[in-house]
Design a protein around this motif. Structure first.
Motif, PDB file in Angstrom:
ATOM      1  N   VAL A   1      52.105 -35.464  24.839  1.00  0.00           N
ATOM      2  CA  VAL A   1      52.242 -34.315  25.710  1.00  0.00           C
ATOM      3  C   VAL A   1      53.379 -33.272  24.740  1.00  0.00           C
ATOM      4  O   VAL A   1      54.130 -33.277  24.478  1.00  0.00           O
ATOM      5  CB  VAL A   1      52.534 -34.366  26.828  1.00  0.00           C
ATOM      6  N   SER A   2      52.147 -31.980  24.715  1.00  0.00           N
ATOM      7  CA  SER A   2      52.511 -30.846  24.048  1.00  0.00           C
ATOM      8  C   SER A   2      52.546 -29.796  24.672  1.00  0.00           C
ATOM      9  O   SER A   2      52.533 -29.376  26.017  1.00  0.00           O
ATOM     10  CB  SER A   2      51.951 -30.913  22.631  1.00  0.00           C
ATOM     11  N   GLU A   3      53.494 -28.337  24.309  1.00  0.00           N
ATOM     12  CA  GLU A   3      53.141 -26.768  24.911  1.00  0.00           C
ATOM     13  C   GLU A   3      52.904 -26.175  23.877  1.00  0.00           C
ATOM     14  O   GLU A   3      53.346 -26.497  22.411  1.00  0.00           O
ATOM     15  CB  GLU A   3      54.358 -26.284  24.820  1.00  0.00           C
ATOM     16  N   LEU A   4      52.031 -25.149  24.388  1.00  0.00           N
ATOM     17  CA  LEU A   4      51.107 -24.038  23.114  1.00  0.00           C
ATOM     18  C   LEU A   4      51.233 -22.989  23.926  1.00  0.00           C
ATOM     19  O   LEU A   4      50.783 -23.082  25.095  1.00  0.00           O
ATOM     20  CB  LEU A   4      50.060 -25.579  22.241  1.00  0.00           C
ATOM     21  N   THR A   5      50.296 -21.832  23.055  1.00  0.00           N
ATOM     22  CA  THR A   5      50.069 -20.900  23.842  1.00  0.00           C
ATOM     23  C   THR A   5      48.955 -20.668  22.829  1.00  0.00           C
ATOM     24  O   THR A   5      48.898 -21.134  21.436  1.00  0.00           O
ATOM     25  CB  THR A   5      50.768 -19.765  23.758  1.00  0.00           C
ATOM     26  N   ALA A   6      48.093 -20.713  23.570  1.00  0.00           N
ATOM     27  CA  ALA A   6      46.192 -19.959  22.899  1.00  0.00           C
ATOM     28  C   ALA A   6      45.281 -19.140  23.692  1.00  0.00           C
ATOM     29  O   ALA A   6      45.175 -18.944  25.019  1.00  0.00           O
ATOM     30  CB  ALA A   6      46.057 -22.226  23.153  1.00  0.00           C
ATOM     31  N   CYS A   7      44.133 -19.152  22.260  1.00  0.00           N
ATOM     32  CA  CYS A   7      43.588 -17.843  23.570  1.00  0.00           C
ATOM     33  C   CYS A   7      42.366 -17.629  22.376  1.00  0.00           C
ATOM     34  O   CYS A   7      42.655 -17.948  21.216  1.00  0.00           O
ATOM     35  CB  CYS A   7      44.039 -16.723  23.441  1.00  0.00           C
TER      36      CYS A   7
ATOM     37  N   ASP B   1      45.102 -17.328  27.199  1.00  0.00           N
ATOM     38  CA  ASP B   1      46.051 -15.890  27.259  1.00  0.00           C
ATOM     39  C   ASP B   1      47.037 -16.207  26.070  1.00  0.00           C
ATOM     40  O   ASP B   1      48.019 -17.080  26.032  1.00  0.00           O
ATOM     41  CB  ASP B   1      47.239 -16.472  28.854  1.00  0.00           C
ATOM     42  N   PRO B   2      47.507 -14.982  25.139  1.00  0.00           N
ATOM     43  CA  PRO B   2      47.964 -15.742  24.614  1.00  0.00           C
ATOM     44  C   PRO B   2      49.994 -15.297  24.907  1.00  0.00           C
ATOM     45  O   PRO B   2      50.497 -15.682  23.284  1.00  0.00           O
ATOM     46  CB  PRO B   2      47.888 -14.063  23.365  1.00  0.00           C
ATOM     47  N   VAL B   3      49.943 -15.581  25.947  1.00  0.00           N
ATOM     48  CA  VAL B   3      51.366 -15.762  26.107  1.00  0.00           C
ATOM     49  C   VAL B   3      51.907 -16.444  27.329  1.00  0.00           C
ATOM     50  O   VAL B   3      52.769 -17.287  27.035  1.00  0.00           O
ATOM     51  CB  VAL B   3      52.180 -14.489  26.960  1.00  0.00           C
ATOM     52  N   MET B   4      50.818 -17.196  27.674  1.00  0.00           N
ATOM     53  CA  MET B   4      50.966 -18.502  28.740  1.00  0.00           C
ATOM     54  C   MET B   4      51.071 -19.697  28.634  1.00  0.00           C
ATOM     55  O   MET B   4      50.439 -20.127  27.066  1.00  0.00           O
ATOM     56  CB  MET B   4      49.904 -18.341  30.140  1.00  0.00           C
ATOM     57  N   ILE B   5      52.560 -20.704  28.938  1.00  0.00           N
ATOM     58  CA  ILE B   5      52.447 -21.830  27.958  1.00  0.00           C
ATOM     59  C   ILE B   5      51.428 -22.311  28.044  1.00  0.00           C
ATOM     60  O   ILE B   5      51.679 -22.877  29.859  1.00  0.00           O
ATOM     61  CB  ILE B   5      54.040 -22.022  27.885  1.00  0.00           C
ATOM     62  N   ARG B   6      50.866 -23.619  28.036  1.00  0.00           N
ATOM     63  CA  ARG B   6      50.245 -24.854  28.174  1.00  0.00           C
ATOM     64  C   ARG B   6      50.287 -26.013  27.914  1.00  0.00           C
ATOM     65  O   ARG B   6      51.058 -25.821  26.865  1.00  0.00           O
ATOM     66  CB  ARG B   6      48.371 -24.862  27.521  1.00  0.00           C
ATOM     67  N   LYS B   7      50.096 -26.621  29.084  1.00  0.00           N
ATOM     68  CA  LYS B   7      50.762 -28.309  28.916  1.00  0.00           C
ATOM     69  C   LYS B   7      49.552 -28.735  28.663  1.00  0.00           C
ATOM     70  O   LYS B   7      48.798 -28.505  29.250  1.00  0.00           O
ATOM     71  CB  LYS B   7      51.577 -28.862  29.568  1.00  0.00           C
ATOM     72  N   VAL B   8      50.158 -29.289  27.284  1.00  0.00           N
ATOM     73  CA  VAL B   8      48.440 -30.092  26.641  1.00  0.00           C
ATOM     74  C   VAL B   8      48.720 -31.649  27.026  1.00  0.00           C
ATOM     75  O   VAL B   8      49.580 -31.708  26.381  1.00  0.00           O
ATOM     76  CB  VAL B   8      47.628 -29.823  25.404  1.00  0.00           C
ATOM     77  N   THR B   9      47.643 -32.821  27.561  1.00  0.00           N
ATOM     78  CA  THR B   9      48.374 -33.725  27.345  1.00  0.00           C
ATOM     79  C   THR B   9      46.162 -34.746  26.534  1.00  0.00           C
ATOM     80  O   THR B   9      45.898 -34.599  26.308  1.00  0.00           O
ATOM     81  CB  THR B   9      47.577 -35.229  29.179  1.00  0.00           C
ATOM     82  N   ASP B  10      47.502 -35.214  25.513  1.00  0.00           N
ATOM     83  CA  ASP B  10      46.120 -35.807  24.595  1.00  0.00           C
ATOM     84  C   ASP B  10      46.941 -37.276  24.132  1.00  0.00           C
ATOM     85  O   ASP B  10      47.349 -37.042  24.462  1.00  0.00           O
ATOM     86  CB  ASP B  10      46.169 -35.348  23.181  1.00  0.00           C
ATOM     87  N   ILE B  11      45.666 -38.194  24.403  1.00  0.00           N
ATOM     88  CA  ILE B  11      45.515 -39.580  23.918  1.00  0.00           C
ATOM     89  C   ILE B  11      44.659 -39.833  22.427  1.00  0.00           C
ATOM     90  O   ILE B  11      43.507 -40.063  22.539  1.00  0.00           O
ATOM     91  CB  ILE B  11      44.809 -40.511  24.670  1.00  0.00           C
ATOM     92  N   TRP B  12      45.375 -40.500  21.167  1.00  0.00           N
ATOM     93  CA  TRP B  12      44.645 -40.312  19.881  1.00  0.00           C
ATOM     94  C   TRP B  12      44.440 -41.812  19.808  1.00  0.00           C
ATOM     95  O   TRP B  12      45.950 -41.803  19.757  1.00  0.00           O
ATOM     96  CB  TRP B  12      45.403 -38.899  18.983  1.00  0.00           C
ATOM     97  N   THR B  13      44.172 -41.903  18.995  1.00  0.00           N
ATOM     98  CA  THR B  13      44.141 -43.386  18.611  1.00  0.00           C
ATOM     99  C   THR B  13      43.754 -43.154  16.853  1.00  0.00           C
ATOM    100  O   THR B  13      43.043 -42.815  16.489  1.00  0.00           O
ATOM    101  CB  THR B  13      42.656 -44.467  18.876  1.00  0.00           C
ATOM    102  N   PHE B  14      44.914 -43.709  16.407  1.00  0.00           N
ATOM    103  CA  PHE B  14      44.941 -44.179  14.655  1.00  0.00           C
ATOM    104  C   PHE B  14      44.797 -45.050  14.358  1.00  0.00           C
ATOM    105  O   PHE B  14      44.654 -46.454  15.072  1.00  0.00           O
ATOM    106  CB  PHE B  14      46.772 -43.701  14.717  1.00  0.00           C
ATOM    107  N   GLU B  15      44.295 -45.241  13.111  1.00  0.00           N
ATOM    108  CA  GLU B  15      44.083 -46.381  12.197  1.00  0.00           C
ATOM    109  C   GLU B  15      44.171 -46.243  10.864  1.00  0.00           C
ATOM    110  O   GLU B  15      43.526 -45.664  10.385  1.00  0.00           O
ATOM    111  CB  GLU B  15      42.340 -46.614  12.768  1.00  0.00           C
TER     112      GLU B  15
END
Length: 249
Positions: free
Chosen positions: A198-204, A216-230
């Protein structure tokens, strides 16, 4: 002159004898019982008297004060255990003890003696930020060694599409708020670890003219990712590669 010289010699001899007697009376004579000089590195004399304090070995707890209400000798422990020995779970703080994922981590560590789950998690967090940032910038050189071949092709296809449309991503990665081991498996020589980020970033997204068309270049978004490493646990290469991704809205 001979008589004068003899007289002077007698006077000097008398003075020498007097000095010798004076020193003997002050310093005394050696008797063979003198205490040897102190050596800070010497071991204690094992032949000391039986009642000497040097022969007393203090046992743990012997000098602890006895509780005032300890009238029953049978209930008083003269050797209280002030720091109980506790066995720390090997994967404590990462996954529940005795869980299937904990058992798999143990299997991976047996197959790869250099494996350490805490180090893996630290590396996974760093890799996550690097991949997210490089993907937004279209930095293929950074992405390629971190991704499995099919994942790199997928990322490269998205980057190519943006380039053809003249779009750019304006992103600021703020940080990871949570990273947890979600799953683990070991099939043949290949270990797979899935991490819930779970991370936070701004992106547009901007078009050729620099106009924001998405995000939106200013609004902070919460991003949830599920990644698998091998990783192949028998390979010399210690690096893990991203083999699967999914996200939650």
């Amino acid at each position: 002159m001979g008589e004068a010289s003899s007289l002077i010699n007698l006077i000097l001899l008398a003075l020498a004898v007097g000095v010798f007697l004076k020193l003997r009376s002050v310093l005394g004579r050696r008797t063979g019982e003198e205490r040897p000089p102190f050596d800070p590195f010497a071991r204690k004399d094992k032949t000391a008297a039986p009642n000497s304090d040097d022969n007393i070995v203090q046992l743990p707890g012997r000098n602890r004060p006895r509780p005032a209400d300890a009238n029953d000798d049978s209930s008083f422990d003269p050797y209280p255990q002030t720091e109980p020995y506790v066995v720390k779970p090997r994967w404590g703080g990462l996954v529940p003890e005795g869980s299937p994922i904990a058992q798999t981590l143990t299997e991976i560590s047996l197959a790869d003696r250099h494996f350490d789950a805490e180090s893996f998690m630290s590396g996974a967090r760093a890799a996550y930020e690097m991949i997210v940032t490089a993907f937004a910038k279209g930095d293929r050189a950074t992405l390629k060694p971190l991704l499995a071949g099919h994942v790199f092709q997928s990322f490269d296809g998205v980057i190519t599409g943006r380039e053809e449309r003249g779009e750019t991503i304006d992103q600021t990665f703020i940080g990871i708020t949570k990273a947890e081991l979600h799953d683990a498996s070991l099939v043949d020589r290949r270990a797979r670890l899935t991490v819930h980020f779970v991370s936070e970033l701004t992106a547009c997204t901007k078009n050729r003219d620099g106009v924001v068309i998405e995000g939106d270049p200013v609004m902070i978004r919460k991003v949830t990712d599920i990644w698998t490493f091998e990783r192949d646990v028998t390979a010399r290469d210690p690096n893990w590669r991203l083999v699967a991704t999914s996200s939650e809205d």
